[in-house]
Write an enzyme that holds these catalytic residues in place. Structure first.
Site, mmCIF file in Angstrom:
data_model
loop_
_atom_site.group_PDB
_atom_site.id
_atom_site.type_symbol
_atom_site.label_atom_id
_atom_site.label_comp_id
_atom_site.label_asym_id
_atom_site.label_seq_id
_atom_site.Cartn_x
_atom_site.Cartn_y
_atom_site.Cartn_z
ATOM 1 C CG ASP A 339 -1.837 -1.169 1.293
ATOM 2 O OD1 ASP A 339 -1.344 -2.289 1.491
ATOM 3 O OD2 ASP A 339 -3.048 -0.973 1.140
ATOM 4 C CE LYS A 340 1.142 8.312 -2.247
ATOM 5 N NZ LYS A 340 0.611 9.313 -3.212
#
Length: 701
Positions: A339-340
């Protein structure tokens, strides 16, 4: 186009599997609320520094005399006979035939009659495998021969025995050779660093033409690959039989060896003895062997490390690291995307960079919210899927009940978590795979690439968002003017992918062919990512349609997995079974065994309404004749299978108020302080925590 309203509607319409009410809350208020830690193949969290060698062999045992659909079993409850019986087992597997044993070449036997090669390879196997696995391998070999000698017809797939994953290339090569030399009637197959042992059907076929002694020695000869060596079958006066042997060897191994017949003088001119001799084909170009020192100098360096990043897209992180190290993004390998908006920990391997060089940029990358640790030399790169899963520590804030729900909040939370813990969640691909919050999603780019609309794909990639920042101003300028050089000068340096594409467009031109070359500025893993994104989106819709149409019952035409351990990337068609009408009526399978195909050129579709749906969707998107290959970009998507349901493991949770103290009241919703839920769990690889939370909370997250 407004901010992904259409996407939100589509994702919100996807089915749930549980019927609890759920609750409301806020996910990812800050990156520290969403911590992702990769779990390596040995089950260890990668943020825990370990001195254990990376290439340690972990083997998976085989249960003797069992040829069921699940040959890979846990070692628990298995008993073993006395060790050091490999040679006895081998003699037994050769059939216990005195003639067969005495027929072996004298140079291959010791004074006591045991096999030299067997002893040598037993030593090699003993150094690479633990004692129990060695014993089970010998037993598997013996059971294979017994099965062949059995007169009763046996059904089901051939048995397999896994030696586990071996990351070291040299160890893998030694183990392949050692097994094949000791047991020529077995073959070894590499599968994502795992060595699988299977019966050698070609050995069995050759035994129908020649004696087992000859077959045994012939396959040992093949595997040894000794240059200028020859193998000779026993004399044969039958011309038709010799012809059959010639045809078999050339059909199966003609690219490796060649055969010739030679007459032997036996005093009978009318019926001379004729022997078939086999030799390895000469290589077209013989290269001088490099010296050991030269080989060492040319050896590729691989360095592994654990990367911690915060609120940073992975491809952006790779681009920054590549610039600092003077390599290209494709020199990095990883087991999975992360994930960012999170704090993530994952193992990476970089080629052509030493541990010392990597450590030298440690201070520079801290400004980009990255850290590296557990830096060490390794023998090879990583592959996608080369992990056991991910561990998640998540904080859900501002908890509250759904509208018109009068139940206690704590009861709703407990009900929701226990439901998903017991019944699982629909294994959708998460919104982040498609570029959540963006105007253009990755699946749209993937569809354009599949249709070979290269210029359209480039423009989609460079489509700006509504925010007014340097990146989006540069993208708007490009769409308005198609001035590649001017756009490149406006694009901030940290946007490595965008700048690489623009540099390529400036060189090759804004044409279809120029756009093809522009996509080659991305590494293969990044190009194929967009194709996979389209396939993932269709899988999500297919899973929702399947559950809406048939619910949780398994119906005729469904696809089910015949192996207890589904690996989405490796599950072959042979392990996928189409449910029959009789199996539906007897409830032979459960919904947890149902799989759906992820689009590609090597998959089969369900033979019910779901299969029809797939074909309708492909027709809708103009892909009715698509082979899921994009030759211009060297992209091939074979497809795979994905389970409809997955389950969280090691799940735990705790309610806390804003002062970070545990809530003790029976009805936490009456507290004035906002409540938060701390929840931790493990998920298998390729599963999304946001999707699991969506099922728990019954809201899009």
């Amino acid at each position: 186009m407004e901010e992904d309203t259409d996407f939100r509607i589509k994702f919100s319409s996807l089915c749930y599997i549980n019927d609890h009410v759920g609750f409301c809350g806020t996910i990812k208020s800050s990156p520290s609320d969403f911590v992702v830690i990769e779990i390596d193949e040995q089950g260890q969290l990668v943020n825990m520094v370990s001195d254990e060698p990376l290439n340690k062999i972990h083997s998976i045992p085989y249960q003797p005399n069992t040829f069921a659909k699940k040959p890979k079993l846990n070692r628990q409850n298995l008993t073993f006979e006395e060790p050091n019986q490999e040679l006895d087992t081998l003699t037994k597997c050769l059939g216990g035939d005195p003639d067969l044993q005495s027929g072996l070449k004298s140079e291959d036997t010791n004074k006591d009659g045991t096999l030299k090669c067997a002893e040598e390879k037993a030593d090699v196997l003993g150094s690479l495998l633990d004692e129990k696995t060695n014993e089970l391998l010998s037993q598997f070999a013996c059971d294979t021969k017994e099965k062949w000698n059995c007169t009763t017809e046996l059904f089901g797939p051939p048995p397999e025995f896994s030696l586990g994953r071996i990351l070291d290339k040299t160890q893998r090569a030694s183990l392949h050779s050692a097994v094949r030399q000791k047991f020529p009637y077995l073959i070894t197959v590499g599968k994502n660093s795992e060595i699988i042992v299977k019966p050698n059907q070609e050995y069995k076929e050759l035994c129908h033409l020649v004696s087992e002694e000859e077959a045994f020695d012939f396959f040992k000869y093949l595997d040894a690959k000794k240059e200028n060596s020859r193998f000779t079958f026993k004399p044969d006066t039958n011309k038709d039989h010799r012809k059959a042997v010639h045809h078999f060897v050339n059909r199966k191994f003609g690219n490796l060896v060649e055969t010739k017949s030679f007459s032997e003088l036996n005093g009978n001119a009318a019926h001379p003895n004729v022997v078939i001799t086999v030799k390895f084909r000469e290589k077209a170009h013989k290269h001088k062997k490099r010296s050991l020192l030269e080989s060492q100098e040319r050896k590729v360096v691989y360095t592994a490390f654990t990367l911690q990043k915060e609120n940073l897209e992975m491809f952006e992180a790779l681009g920054f690291l590549a610039v600092k190290l003077g390599v290209i993004p494709s020199d990095f390998s990883y087991a999975g995307l992360k994930d960012k908006k999170a704090i993530t920990y994952q193992t990476m391997v970089v080629r052509k960079v030493t541990p010392e060089r990597l450590k030298s940029i440690d201070k520079e990358i801290e400004n980009k919210r990255m850290k590296m640790f557990n830096i060490r030399s390794v023998d090879d790169s990583l592959r996608l899927g080369q992990l056991k899963g991910n561990h998640f520590d998540i904080v859900i804030r501002t908890l509250k009940r759904k509208n018109n729900d009068s139940a206690h909040l704590e009861e709703r939370i407990l009900e929701a978590i226990e439901n998903v813990k017991d019944k699982g969640f629909v294994n959708y691909y998460g919104p982040q795979r498609f570029g959540k919050g963006r105007k253009v999603h990755t699946d749209q780019i993937g569809l354009a690439l599949l249709k070979s609309e290269m210029m359209k794909a480039v423009k989609l990639f460079l489509t700006p968002e509504d925010s007014d920042d340097p990146v989006n101003r540069a993208k708007k300028y490009f769409l308005q003017t198609e001035d590649v050089k001017g756009t490149h000068s406006r694009m901030p340096e940290f946007k490595v992918r965008e700048r690489a594409m623009l540099e390529s467009l400036n060189r090759f031109g804004m044409t279809e062919e120029g756009c093809v070359q522009a996509w080659f500025s991305f590494p293969h893993s990044m190009r194929i990512f967009y194709i996979h994104a389209y396939s993932s989106k269709i899988w999500n819709e297919a899973a929702s349609y399947r559950l809406a149409t048939y619910g949780s019952r398994v119906v005729e035409g469904d696809l089910v997995c015949l192996d207890g351990n589904v690996d989405d990337e490796l599950l072959p068609n042979s392990k996928v079974h189409t449910v029959t009408k009789e199996e539906e009526s007897t409830n032979a399978y459960g919904i947890h065994q149902v799989v759906l195909p992820v689009l590609g050129y090597n998959i089969q579709y369900p033979k019910n309404k779901v299969g029809e749906w797939y074909h309708e969707i492909l027709s809708r998107d103009g892909l009715q004749t698509c082979r899921f290959k994009v030759p211009a970009l060297k992209l091939n998507a074979p497809g795979c299978y994905r389970q409809i349901l997955k389950y969280p493991h090691n799940l735990s949770y705790q309610l806390k108020d804003e002062q970070d103290t545990a809530v003790k009241t029976k009805d936490p919703c009456i507290s004035e302080a906002p409540l938060s839920l701390l929840i931790s769990f493990d998920l298998d690889s390729s599963c999304y925590a946001t999707v699991c939370l969506r099922e728990i909370m019954k809201q899009d997250v």
